[in-house]
Design a protein around this motif. Structure first.
Motif, mmCIF file in Angstrom:
data_model
loop_
_atom_site.group_PDB
_atom_site.id
_atom_site.type_symbol
_atom_site.label_atom_id
_atom_site.label_comp_id
_atom_site.label_asym_id
_atom_site.label_seq_id
_atom_site.Cartn_x
_atom_site.Cartn_y
_atom_site.Cartn_z
ATOM 1 N N SER A 21 3.208 61.535 42.397
ATOM 2 C CA SER A 21 2.622 61.235 43.774
ATOM 3 C C SER A 21 3.682 61.760 44.711
ATOM 4 O O SER A 21 4.731 60.972 44.608
ATOM 5 C CB SER A 21 2.178 59.844 43.992
ATOM 6 O OG SER A 21 1.360 59.729 45.132
ATOM 7 N N TYR A 22 3.248 62.744 45.424
ATOM 8 C CA TYR A 22 4.205 63.123 46.705
ATOM 9 C C TYR A 22 3.822 62.916 48.094
ATOM 10 O O TYR A 22 2.649 63.111 48.269
ATOM 11 C CB TYR A 22 4.428 64.591 46.396
ATOM 12 C CG TYR A 22 5.061 65.115 45.236
ATOM 13 C CD1 TYR A 22 6.299 65.193 44.906
ATOM 14 C CD2 TYR A 22 4.427 65.027 43.880
ATOM 15 C CE1 TYR A 22 7.059 65.466 43.578
ATOM 16 C CE2 TYR A 22 4.653 65.205 42.704
ATOM 17 C CZ TYR A 22 6.039 65.395 42.509
ATOM 18 O OH TYR A 22 6.854 65.639 41.371
ATOM 19 N N HIS A 23 4.562 62.573 48.735
ATOM 20 C CA HIS A 23 4.308 61.875 50.088
ATOM 21 C C HIS A 23 5.006 62.512 51.209
ATOM 22 O O HIS A 23 6.509 62.543 51.136
ATOM 23 C CB HIS A 23 4.293 60.333 50.232
ATOM 24 C CG HIS A 23 3.726 59.678 49.118
ATOM 25 N ND1 HIS A 23 2.454 58.945 49.287
ATOM 26 C CD2 HIS A 23 3.932 59.726 47.884
ATOM 27 C CE1 HIS A 23 2.079 58.351 48.119
ATOM 28 N NE2 HIS A 23 2.772 58.660 46.946
ATOM 29 N N ASN A 55 6.535 52.554 36.640
ATOM 30 C CA ASN A 55 7.064 53.468 37.465
ATOM 31 C C ASN A 55 6.891 53.494 38.871
ATOM 32 O O ASN A 55 7.270 53.847 40.029
ATOM 33 C CB ASN A 55 6.881 54.938 36.901
ATOM 34 C CG ASN A 55 7.908 55.224 35.910
ATOM 35 O OD1 ASN A 55 9.182 55.699 36.547
ATOM 36 N ND2 ASN A 55 7.667 55.360 34.815
ATOM 37 N N SER A 56 5.505 52.687 39.291
ATOM 38 C CA SER A 56 5.014 52.579 40.558
ATOM 39 C C SER A 56 5.659 51.651 41.162
ATOM 40 O O SER A 56 5.601 51.532 42.580
ATOM 41 C CB SER A 56 3.654 52.483 40.646
ATOM 42 O OG SER A 56 2.766 53.472 39.884
ATOM 43 N N LEU A 57 6.127 50.502 40.239
ATOM 44 C CA LEU A 57 6.568 49.329 40.994
ATOM 45 C C LEU A 57 7.897 49.471 41.914
ATOM 46 O O LEU A 57 8.266 48.509 42.791
ATOM 47 C CB LEU A 57 6.819 48.169 39.893
ATOM 48 C CG LEU A 57 5.592 47.591 39.210
ATOM 49 C CD1 LEU A 57 5.961 46.678 38.274
ATOM 50 C CD2 LEU A 57 4.528 47.149 40.125
ATOM 51 N N GLY A 58 8.743 50.470 41.325
ATOM 52 C CA GLY A 58 9.821 50.415 42.319
ATOM 53 C C GLY A 58 9.757 50.961 43.693
ATOM 54 O O GLY A 58 10.920 51.133 44.408
ATOM 55 N N GLY A 59 8.560 51.150 44.057
ATOM 56 C CA GLY A 59 8.341 51.620 45.574
ATOM 57 C C GLY A 59 8.704 53.010 45.642
ATOM 58 O O GLY A 59 8.784 53.880 44.634
ATOM 59 N N PHE A 60 8.513 53.613 46.899
ATOM 60 C CA PHE A 60 8.774 54.958 47.214
ATOM 61 C C PHE A 60 10.316 55.495 46.890
ATOM 62 O O PHE A 60 11.141 54.464 47.073
ATOM 63 C CB PHE A 60 8.355 55.459 48.775
ATOM 64 C CG PHE A 60 7.102 55.045 48.755
ATOM 65 C CD1 PHE A 60 5.941 56.118 48.350
ATOM 66 C CD2 PHE A 60 6.368 53.930 49.479
ATOM 67 C CE1 PHE A 60 4.703 56.027 48.763
ATOM 68 C CE2 PHE A 60 5.035 53.985 49.741
ATOM 69 C CZ PHE A 60 4.125 54.909 49.262
ATOM 70 N N LYS A 61 10.196 56.513 46.253
ATOM 71 C CA LYS A 61 11.588 56.682 45.709
ATOM 72 C C LYS A 61 12.257 58.161 46.459
ATOM 73 O O LYS A 61 11.147 59.104 46.700
ATOM 74 C CB LYS A 61 11.730 56.856 44.205
ATOM 75 C CG LYS A 61 11.147 55.552 43.672
ATOM 76 C CD LYS A 61 11.041 55.746 42.081
ATOM 77 C CE LYS A 61 9.562 56.468 41.945
ATOM 78 N NZ LYS A 61 9.340 56.258 40.456
ATOM 79 N N SER A 62 13.440 58.358 45.987
ATOM 80 C CA SER A 62 13.849 59.674 46.291
ATOM 81 C C SER A 62 13.276 60.698 45.552
ATOM 82 O O SER A 62 13.342 60.368 44.014
ATOM 83 C CB SER A 62 15.309 59.452 46.300
ATOM 84 O OG SER A 62 16.266 60.644 46.610
ATOM 85 N N SER A 71 6.033 58.572 44.680
ATOM 86 C CA SER A 71 5.899 57.114 43.982
ATOM 87 C C SER A 71 5.225 57.456 42.572
ATOM 88 O O SER A 71 4.511 58.548 42.331
ATOM 89 C CB SER A 71 5.123 56.488 44.909
ATOM 90 O OG SER A 71 3.496 57.056 44.986
ATOM 91 N N THR A 114 8.972 61.998 49.847
ATOM 92 C CA THR A 114 9.214 60.774 48.879
ATOM 93 C C THR A 114 8.283 60.981 47.836
ATOM 94 O O THR A 114 7.167 61.644 48.187
ATOM 95 C CB THR A 114 9.464 59.620 49.795
ATOM 96 O OG1 THR A 114 9.626 58.223 48.796
ATOM 97 C CG2 THR A 114 7.856 59.311 50.319
#
Lengths: 210, 210
Positions: free
Chosen positions: A188-190, A22-29, A184, A182
């Motif tokens: 994890s929220y950013h 799930n982390s590999l997809g990068g930062f996500k909506s 990840s 966003t």
């Protein structure tokens, strides 16, 4: 750089692999999806699989794993044909995350988390009042992905609500100004910090900042 | 909050609407996709439509609009069955953006932008040496979306390269530590700042930071 082979990935413990992949997809909506069942009971669920499919007509996609809490959302969309998408901001992300708990069908995640449902005349699904960027979506196509049993839902964006001051003269919506977050991985929220908007790329020039 | 109705959206000037609708999806993954044609010529293209489909087996999706520069990438994937996905960081995002210019088929975007192709033994498609998180993907399924002519490509993640120190004990990959960027709209690039990782949500407890 460390190499993780397909054998190593296949041998990972299940939760470890879920977090890793799930982390590999990068930062996500990351958004809240609001729905209602045929009896009018509201439901709210967090998704990190929203993606753009087209601008004209305006289509977006969402991926559903039918074996999770998302199933209430999916069955509500199939029943009513409509849903809302609501961006997260710093004031509501913990409540948004909490909607992923397995509440029973008869308990609304709005009530459980303290988020406020808001309705627009003539549209069944509830918006999140605390969200600063939100839109109404009508279901268009449901595509089962045979490869692993997930379901791709394609919807058409109909009505959009956002603060007028974040819309730039060229149509770009300044989500950072709206405080949209966003995510990840799974949890994890950013917040974000803009580096630049770059001009439309052409072969004979180098990218300029807008 | 300003209301944009579906009529208002339909009446937007085309580029304005593209910028507006592309923004609504929130902050997105932005990656470089590396491919090679049957003659071995390399190609590199930027995408902001990567999404997670499953962790076991590890599947990811990419959306292609066949009428754009992405068509070289798509035809290469169909020819060879493989591609690479490479995260962006601050040092390469301008070069990455520049790959979206309409270079002729016989010019490699690696050469045009100064990014460095790197090959792994036994895998045809080129990686981006300057990327700190990258993985190899094998094409699994190509799904035409009849609703607007876009194409959904589903691939299986086989091999992953990343700095070992960013992998947390639970499998979570700390992309912020790797300097991975996110994007919004069509041309806005952002670094991130973590608010928190939140614990797995349960109905009877309130979300805690990990």
């Amino acid at each position: 750089m460390t190499h993780h082979s397909s054998n190593l990935i296949a041998d990972m413990e299940q939760r470890y692999r879920a977090a890793f992949i799930n982390s590999l997809g990068g930062f996500k909506s990351v958004v809240l999806v609001g729905t209602v069942d045929l009896q009018g009971a509201t439901n709210l669920a967090i998704f990190n699989s929203l993606f753009h499919i087209g601008a004209n007509p305006p289509f977006c996609g969402l991926v559903f794993r039918p074996d999770t809490v998302e199933r209430h959302t999916l069955s509500n969309i199939i029943s009513t044909g409509v849903y809302t998408i609501n961006h997260l901001n710093e004031r509501i992300y913990k409540k948004a995350h909490q909607t992923s708990a397995r509440y029973p069908k008869d308990q609304s995640e709005f009530e459980a988390t303290g988020l406020t449902p808001e309705f627009s005349e003539g549209f069944q699904a509830p918006f999140v009042a605390e969200s600063r960027v939100r839109f109404a979506v009508e279901m268009r196509e449901k595509i089962p992905l045979g490869i692993n049993g997930t379901i791709l839902m394609i919807g058409q964006i109909t009505d959009v609500w956002l603060p007028e001051e974040i819309v730039q003269p060229d149509g770009f919506v300044d989500l950072e100004q709206a405080g949209t977050l966003t995510c990840s991985g799974l949890d994890s929220y950013h917040r974000t910090q803009r580096l630049a908007r770059l001009a439309y790329a052409k072969p004979d020039t180098w990218p300029e900042c807008r």
